[in-house]
Design an enzyme around this catalytic site. Structure first.
Site, mmCIF file in Angstrom:
data_model
loop_
_atom_site.group_PDB
_atom_site.id
_atom_site.type_symbol
_atom_site.label_atom_id
_atom_site.label_comp_id
_atom_site.label_asym_id
_atom_site.label_seq_id
_atom_site.Cartn_x
_atom_site.Cartn_y
_atom_site.Cartn_z
ATOM 1 N N VAL A 227 46.472 42.120 37.606
ATOM 2 C CA VAL A 227 46.817 41.779 38.997
ATOM 3 C C VAL A 227 45.582 41.800 39.906
ATOM 4 O O VAL A 227 45.660 41.410 41.061
ATOM 5 C CB VAL A 227 47.895 42.735 39.581
ATOM 6 C CG1 VAL A 227 49.227 42.544 38.922
ATOM 7 C CG2 VAL A 227 47.450 44.203 39.492
ATOM 8 N N ARG A 231 34.661 44.880 41.343
ATOM 9 C CA ARG A 231 33.311 44.752 40.804
ATOM 10 C C ARG A 231 33.092 45.677 39.612
ATOM 11 O O ARG A 231 32.246 45.430 38.780
ATOM 12 C CB ARG A 231 32.273 44.995 41.883
ATOM 13 C CG ARG A 231 32.232 46.400 42.398
ATOM 14 C CD ARG A 231 31.125 46.548 43.409
ATOM 15 N NE ARG A 231 31.510 45.892 44.659
ATOM 16 C CZ ARG A 231 31.387 46.441 45.847
ATOM 17 N NH1 ARG A 231 30.884 47.625 45.968
ATOM 18 N NH2 ARG A 231 31.757 45.800 46.926
ATOM 19 N N ALA A 233 35.980 47.156 37.789
ATOM 20 C CA ALA A 233 37.150 47.359 36.923
ATOM 21 C C ALA A 233 38.189 46.262 37.109
ATOM 22 O O ALA A 233 38.126 45.496 38.072
ATOM 23 C CB ALA A 233 37.777 48.711 37.258
ATOM 24 N N GLU A 234 39.125 46.228 36.163
ATOM 25 C CA GLU A 234 40.261 45.295 36.282
ATOM 26 C C GLU A 234 41.531 46.102 36.511
ATOM 27 O O GLU A 234 41.647 47.217 35.995
ATOM 28 C CB GLU A 234 40.403 44.508 34.979
ATOM 29 C CG GLU A 234 39.285 43.506 34.787
ATOM 30 C CD GLU A 234 39.292 42.876 33.406
ATOM 31 O OE1 GLU A 234 40.011 43.391 32.519
ATOM 32 O OE2 GLU A 234 38.571 41.880 33.231
ATOM 33 N N ASP A 367 33.546 51.028 51.598
ATOM 34 C CA ASP A 367 33.761 49.641 51.158
ATOM 35 C C ASP A 367 35.116 49.158 51.685
ATOM 36 O O ASP A 367 35.889 48.536 50.954
ATOM 37 C CB ASP A 367 33.693 49.561 49.627
ATOM 38 C CG ASP A 367 33.444 48.129 49.148
ATOM 39 O OD1 ASP A 367 33.042 47.283 49.973
ATOM 40 O OD2 ASP A 367 33.676 47.863 47.955
HETATM 41 N N1 ADE Z 1 45.682 45.741 43.001
HETATM 42 C C1 ADE Z 1 44.840 46.754 42.926
HETATM 43 N N2 ADE Z 1 45.488 47.909 42.879
HETATM 44 C C2 ADE Z 1 46.793 47.617 42.921
HETATM 45 C C3 ADE Z 1 47.961 48.396 42.950
HETATM 46 N N3 ADE Z 1 47.903 49.693 42.881
HETATM 47 N N4 ADE Z 1 49.129 47.778 43.053
HETATM 48 C C4 ADE Z 1 49.143 46.461 43.143
HETATM 49 N N5 ADE Z 1 48.103 45.682 43.118
HETATM 50 C C5 ADE Z 1 46.920 46.243 43.018
#
Ligand code: ADE
Length: 546
Positions: A227, A231, A233-234, A367
């Site tokens: 989702v 920079r 992590a995914e 940030d």
């Molecule tokens: N994107 C980054 N963190 C998230 C989260 N905790 N819930 C939904 N989308 C996200």
């Protein structure tokens, strides 16, 4: 925003000048009107007053005192069996019977005994008309007791004030110069990607990855879809199998056909981003960080088999604020809720107190941007991505702060960050850079609000510069040209928007010290609730979120 600031300046100046003239005029007229006192005025004569309780002088003569500075005086004497009273006017600047009059501002005549006359002697002075007619005697011992109490309490009070002041200065000094930390050094900045490096990369391989959850077994988590991508992590939406809930409060609960689960978010850091994972984990592990406007942290894990580091948090299906603003035009009510909750989240982060008043370590995010803010189901914001966060605890030395350098996203960097001229002597400076970034986010929210009039497509602040502007191009806009995102005059027809824009303007001031605190912004939002001239817009907006 210059017109707003200009008119506020002139209003202030005109008000100051008028008040000054007014107070001068009233002083002058008071001086002219000062009148001479009316006092009882009888030569020494016998009296029935017994120097106990109260009594009336019995003097029938009232005189206008000869000088404007005179006050009314009564004197009671007992020589042998001869008890007398005299009532006079007298200028308290001059001594009377060798005594300094210190009670002449009183409105009543409080007779106090004075020793050393060779006989019993009471005197009082006061300055309201005929105030020396009724007399109120204070016994000598009571007067003495009061003086003894005052004399012995004053040094104690002074001592207490000194101790408190000393303790306060000691704490401020410790905060500024705290003892140097042994390890750890966030390092360099790279164009629009800030990189944090940490010498502690060799930290234990224990699965006790965080301070909250000491389970040795990994949680049964099944990753669903990606989702987000930052920079370092995914982020994935994931299923946490029921029965293994950690810390409570995951995202959207659910019941699969086969097994019950809870939806959570999993942020996955590759091996080389260990430092960022550790920094974020350490920040999240502070239980005092918990707040409704800060992403709810569940646990952290080291997934050694895949050489990955995980952070498991609540999941918010509406996604980031940037995504939300791209997809939706919002109402004034939504702006008020989003903006107020954002300010409350940042204020909590920066605060050195928990809501219960206990001490907490202030944290700066460093940030803040719309893609690092999530929108919760009730349309409030929560802050996420603490990879660059910094705990402003006593152990941070100035050197260490200096080493933390220029971090963040160039587009949202405050002028003093762009020039690497943060005042490291003062931890407030770091908070002020967050407030600048928050102002840009508040501008983004406002730019998508129907109450401003014509709403354009979503654009990030300084949208016209290229997609990931570098520090140098931001320096040109923000430092050289002193540019800020535009606030057209058409926006400020709505009283609420006008207040929000004035607040934004005070938050992105070039001078960091002149910026509002996040706490102050949160309070401003609280006060704005009813500035809702165009509230009918709220009903027009439809949400089609998941
Ligand atoms: N994107 C980054 N963190 C998230 C989260 N905790 N819930 C939904 N989308 C996200």
């Amino acid at each position: 925003m210059e017109p707003l600031r200009f008119s506020a300046f002139w209003c202030g100046a005109v008000l100051c000048v008028s008040l000054g003239l007014l107070s001068h005029a009233s002083e002058a007229s008071l001086g002219m009107l000062k009148q001479r006192m009316l006092c009882k005025f009888c030569d020494m004569r016998p009296t029935n007053c017994t120097s106990v309780g109260s009594c009336n002088t019995g003097c029938e003569k009232t005189a206008i005192c000869p000088h404007v500075d005179d006050v009314c005086i009564s004197i009671w004497r007992k020589k042998d069996d001869n008890v007398t009273m005299d009532t006079i006017c007298h200028n308290p600047v001059d001594k009377l019977h060798g005594l300094v009059l210190d009670d002449y501002n009183n409105t009543k005549c409080e007779m106090k005994e004075r020793k050393g006359m060779g006989y019993k002697f009471f005197i009082c002075s006061c300055s309201t008309d005929e105030c020396n007619e009724d007399l109120f005697f204070t016994p000598y011992w009571l007067d003495q007791v009061v003086s003894v109490i005052v004399v012995s309490l004053v040094p104690l009070l002074v001592l207490a004030v000194l101790v408190v002041t000393f303790f306060y200065i000691y704490r401020v000094c410790r905060q500024r110069h705290g003892r140097p930390r042994k390890k750890g050094q966030p390092l360099h900045y790279n164009d629009d990607h800030a990189i944090m490096m940490d010498e502690e990369g060799s930290d234990s391989s224990s699965t006790h990855a965080n301070n909250l959850n000491h389970n040795t077994e990994l949680l049964p988590i099944e990753l669903d879809a990606q989702v987000g991508k930052g920079r370092f992590a995914e982020v994935y939406r994931a299923k946490l199998k029921q029965g293994s809930t950690v810390g409570g409060g995951g995202g959207v609960g659910g019941t699969g056909a086969e097994q019950a689960f809870e939806t959570v978010a999993v942020k996955i850091f590759p091996d080389e981003e260990y430092a960022s994972w550790k920094n974020e984990k350490d920040i999240f592990s502070d239980a005092d960080l918990r707040h409704e406007n800060v992403l709810h942290f569940l646990t952290a894990e080291e997934r050694k088999v895949h050489k990955q580091y995980w952070l498991i948090t609540a999941f918010h299906p509406r996604g980031s604020l940037q995504e939300h603003l791209t997809r939706h035009v919002i109402s004034w009510q939504d702006l008020w809720v989003l903006g107020g909750s954002l300010a409350r989240g940042v204020a909590h982060l920066h605060s050195d107190r928990t809501p219960c008043g206990r001490y907490k370590v202030p944290i700066v995010h460093r940030d803040i941007k719309s893609s690092n803010i999530l929108v919760k189901g009730d349309l409030t914001c929560c802050l996420c991505d603490f990879g660059l966060g910094l705990r402003l605890d006593n152990s941070l030395s100035v050197d260490e702060l200096a080493n933390s350098g220029q971090v963040g996203t160039a587009r949202y960097m405050a002028p003093e960050v762009l020039e690497s001229r943060i005042n490291l002597e003062n931890i407030e400076s770091f908070k002020q850079t967050d407030v600048y970034s928050m102002a840009l986010v508040l501008w983004e929210i406002t730019s998508r609000c129907s109450a401003i009039g014509e709403v354009k497509e979503y654009e990030p602040p300084f949208g016209k510069v290229r997609e990931h502007p570098c520090v140098e191009s931001m320096k040109d806009s923000v430092l050289r040209d002193r540019g800020r995102p535009e606030i057209p005059n058409t926006w400020i027809n709505h009283p609420g928007i006008q207040t929000v824009c004035a607040t934004i303007d005070e938050c992105w001031d070039h001078d960091p010290e002149a910026r509002l605190t996040a706490h102050c912004v949160a309070e401003r939002f609280n006060e704005m609730e009813h500035l809702d001239k165009l509230s009918n817009h709220s009903d027009e907006i439809q949400y089609n979120d998941p």
